[in-house]
Design an enzyme around this catalytic site. Structure first.
Site, short mmCIF file in Angstrom:
data_model
loop_
_atom_site.label_atom_id
_atom_site.label_comp_id
_atom_site.label_asym_id
_atom_site.label_seq_id
_atom_site.Cartn_x
_atom_site.Cartn_y
_atom_site.Cartn_z
N GLU A 52 0.95 -1.21 -0.18
CA GLU A 52 -0.09 -0.09 0.23
C GLU A 52 0.81 1.19 0.06
OE1 GLU A 52 -2.76 -0.51 3.10
OE2 GLU A 52 -3.43 -2.53 2.42
N GLU A 58 -5.71 -10.95 -1.41
CA GLU A 58 -6.59 -10.87 -0.35
C GLU A 58 -7.94 -10.76 -0.70
OE1 GLU A 58 -5.30 -7.49 2.07
OE2 GLU A 58 -3.27 -7.88 1.71
O1 G3I Z 1 -3.82 -7.56 18.86
C1 G3I Z 1 -4.86 -6.73 19.56
C2 G3I Z 1 -5.47 -7.73 20.75
O2 G3I Z 1 -4.48 -7.49 21.62
C3 G3I Z 1 -6.49 -6.65 21.10
O3 G3I Z 1 -7.34 -7.40 22.18
C4 G3I Z 1 -7.68 -6.85 20.06
C5 G3I Z 1 -8.97 -5.91 20.26
O4 G3I Z 1 -9.67 -5.44 18.97
O5 G3I Z 1 -6.95 -5.98 18.97
C6 G3I Z 1 -6.04 -6.86 18.25
O6 G3I Z 1 -5.35 -6.26 17.28
C7 G3I Z 1 -6.22 -6.15 16.10
C8 G3I Z 1 -5.52 -6.81 15.10
O7 G3I Z 1 -6.12 -6.87 13.69
C9 G3I Z 1 -5.24 -8.47 15.32
O8 G3I Z 1 -6.26 -9.18 15.48
C10 G3I Z 1 -6.46 -4.76 15.72
O9 G3I Z 1 -7.38 -4.14 16.64
C11 G3I Z 1 -7.19 -4.83 14.15
O10 G3I Z 1 -7.23 -3.38 13.90
C12 G3I Z 1 -6.37 -5.43 13.47
O11 G3I Z 1 -6.99 -5.79 11.99
C13 G3I Z 1 -6.17 -6.09 11.13
C14 G3I Z 1 -5.80 -4.76 9.71
O12 G3I Z 1 -5.14 -5.46 8.73
C15 G3I Z 1 -5.04 -3.90 10.23
O13 G3I Z 1 -5.12 -2.83 9.48
C16 G3I Z 1 -6.91 -7.22 10.42
O14 G3I Z 1 -7.09 -8.44 11.39
C17 G3I Z 1 -6.39 -7.86 9.22
O15 G3I Z 1 -7.34 -8.65 8.32
C18 G3I Z 1 -6.07 -6.56 8.19
O16 G3I Z 1 -5.42 -7.12 7.12
C19 G3I Z 1 -5.17 -5.71 5.98
C20 G3I Z 1 -3.84 -6.27 5.21
O17 G3I Z 1 -2.90 -6.61 6.23
C21 G3I Z 1 -3.53 -5.30 4.18
N1 G3I Z 1 -4.70 -5.07 3.31
C22 G3I Z 1 -5.86 -4.62 4.16
C23 G3I Z 1 -6.38 -5.67 4.90
C24 G3I Z 1 -7.37 -5.47 5.51
O18 G3I Z 1 -7.63 -4.27 6.28
#
Ligand code: G3I
Length: 338
Positions: A148, A256
């Site tokens: 990105e 993805e």
């Molecule tokens: O690790 C913490 C955990 O400790 C906490 O309890 C929990 C509470 O919400 O959050 C956890 O972190 C989350 C993390 O995923 C792991 O599950 C974050 O809040 C959450 O924002 C994060 O989201 C990820 C996102 O990227 C971040 O931008 C998604 O799982 C993941 O699917 C997503 O993947 C991205 C690709 O890497 C790049 N392209 C877009 C795609 C979708 O956004």
């Protein structure tokens, strides 16, 4: 024969047939089609999830654990445990792996977000890539070296890497990766880069073409394809885009894929979603896309509802991890691949 007997024969035949009908994994292997999924550590721990992953996919990508926030939370601490388990799981199951991702504006640890010195930023970028690709030398099929890097206006995103190093951080990342592991395919991955003729699609192409012209070691591009059921695939613009990257000598991966539905789900919206999934699969096969990755298989753990309010049901397995009709249709389509 009594009706009861016929009923028993029917039920047993059904059970026998479902036992012997080949898995999606087996079909994909037979067709030499790389069909994969983004996984979380629990997918490799819970026996039901593990079986589902084993039965359906031949390539995996970590959804989060190899992002630097988790992999290198401080400059001196590396969290190798989860990636090691993923690599072992893939090897034990004869699956390929995609890496995701080294250089991104998101999910970075504080020590990276707080960088301000250019030389220090270069050292961290090069050291991170080198350490990962030295530890996992030869283990990854392809790796999202940068993710990105172009923003929604079609210009280079003002990320921490851009601010501290300048635009040359992209070249540096690819050169470092090639040096650390010459065997892994080096990918530039992005979203909304899938159609030729759009601001971002064309800016992404221009950036990549310039890298190729300058002999920067890039092997392919990734189209994320987080798309909506309500928007049919523009097949012509997608095929034209794939073609122009392949003409540069690069591979294209669908990295993805998910197809979100505006809630509530209706049969019409599910039919539209099915068409999008099947169109993408068909185009991937016909255009020799390098791999087709689902961004998660089940609605149980989906990232969609938290990001797109009012949307959901984006994945081919429901929240109880049962295949939806769309998955059966995907299986039929892969079975029919020539
Ligand atoms: O690790 C913490 C955990 O400790 C906490 O309890 C929990 C509470 O919400 O959050 C956890 O972190 C989350 C993390 O995923 C792991 O599950 C974050 O809040 C959450 O924002 C994060 O989201 C990820 C996102 O990227 C971040 O931008 C998604 O799982 C993941 O699917 C997503 O993947 C991205 C690709 O890497 C790049 N392209 C877009 C795609 C979708 O956004």
């Amino acid at each position: 024969m009594k009706t009861q007997h016929w009923f028993m024969i029917l039920v047993s035949s059904f059970i026998l047939l479902s036992c012997f009908s080949p898995t999606m994994r087996k079909i994909a292997d037979t067709k030499q089609f790389l069909l994969g999924v983004a996984v979380r550590p629990s997918d490799l721990l819970d026996p039901k999830d593990t079986k589902l992953v084993q039965d359906n996919f031949n390539i995996l990508v970590p959804e989060n654990i190899m992002k630097l926030q988790y992999l290198r939370p401080t400059e001196t601490f590396w969290n190798w445990s989860d990636p090691d388990k993923l690599v072992q799981f893939a090897e034990a199951n004869n699956m390929k792996l995609r890496g995701h991702t080294f250089v991104w504006h998101n999910q970075n640890p504080p020590f990276i977000n707080n960088l301000s010195d250019k030389n220090k930023a270069i050292q961290i970028l090069q050291d991170t890539i080198t350490q990962v690709l030295t530890r996992y030398n030869g283990k990854f099929y392809e790796y999202d070296v940068c993710n990105e890097v172009i923003d929604d206006n079609g210009v280079l995103r003002n990320s921490i890497w851009m601010k501290t190093i300048g635009p040359e951080y992209i070249d540096m990342a690819f050169k470092t990766a090639r040096q650390a592991d010459p065997s892994v395919k080096l990918i530039l991955n992005d979203y909304n880069n899938d159609y030729a003729g759009t601001t971002k699609g064309d800016a992404f192409y221009k950036l990549v073409k310039d890298m190729v012209d300058r002999k920067i070691p890039i092997d392919g591009v990734g189209f994320q394809l987080h798309v909506m059921a309500e928007q049919p695939i523009n097949e012509q613009a997608l095929r034209a885009n794939i073609k122009r990257f392949r003409d540069l000598g690069l591979s294209v991966s669908f990295t993805e894929v998910d197809v979100r539905i505006k809630l509530p789900v209706t049969p019409e919206k599910e039919a539209a979603q099915q068409k999008v999934y099947l169109d993408l699969l068909r185009i991937a096969r016909e255009e020799q896309v390098s791999c087709f990755m689902l961004w998660g298989y089940t609605d149980a753990y989906s990232w969609i509802p938290g990001t797109f309010a009012g949307y959901g049901s984006a994945h081919p397995f429901d929240a109880k991890k049962n295949p939806k009709p769309v998955f059966s249709e995907m299986k039929k389509l892969v079975t029919s691949f020539k």
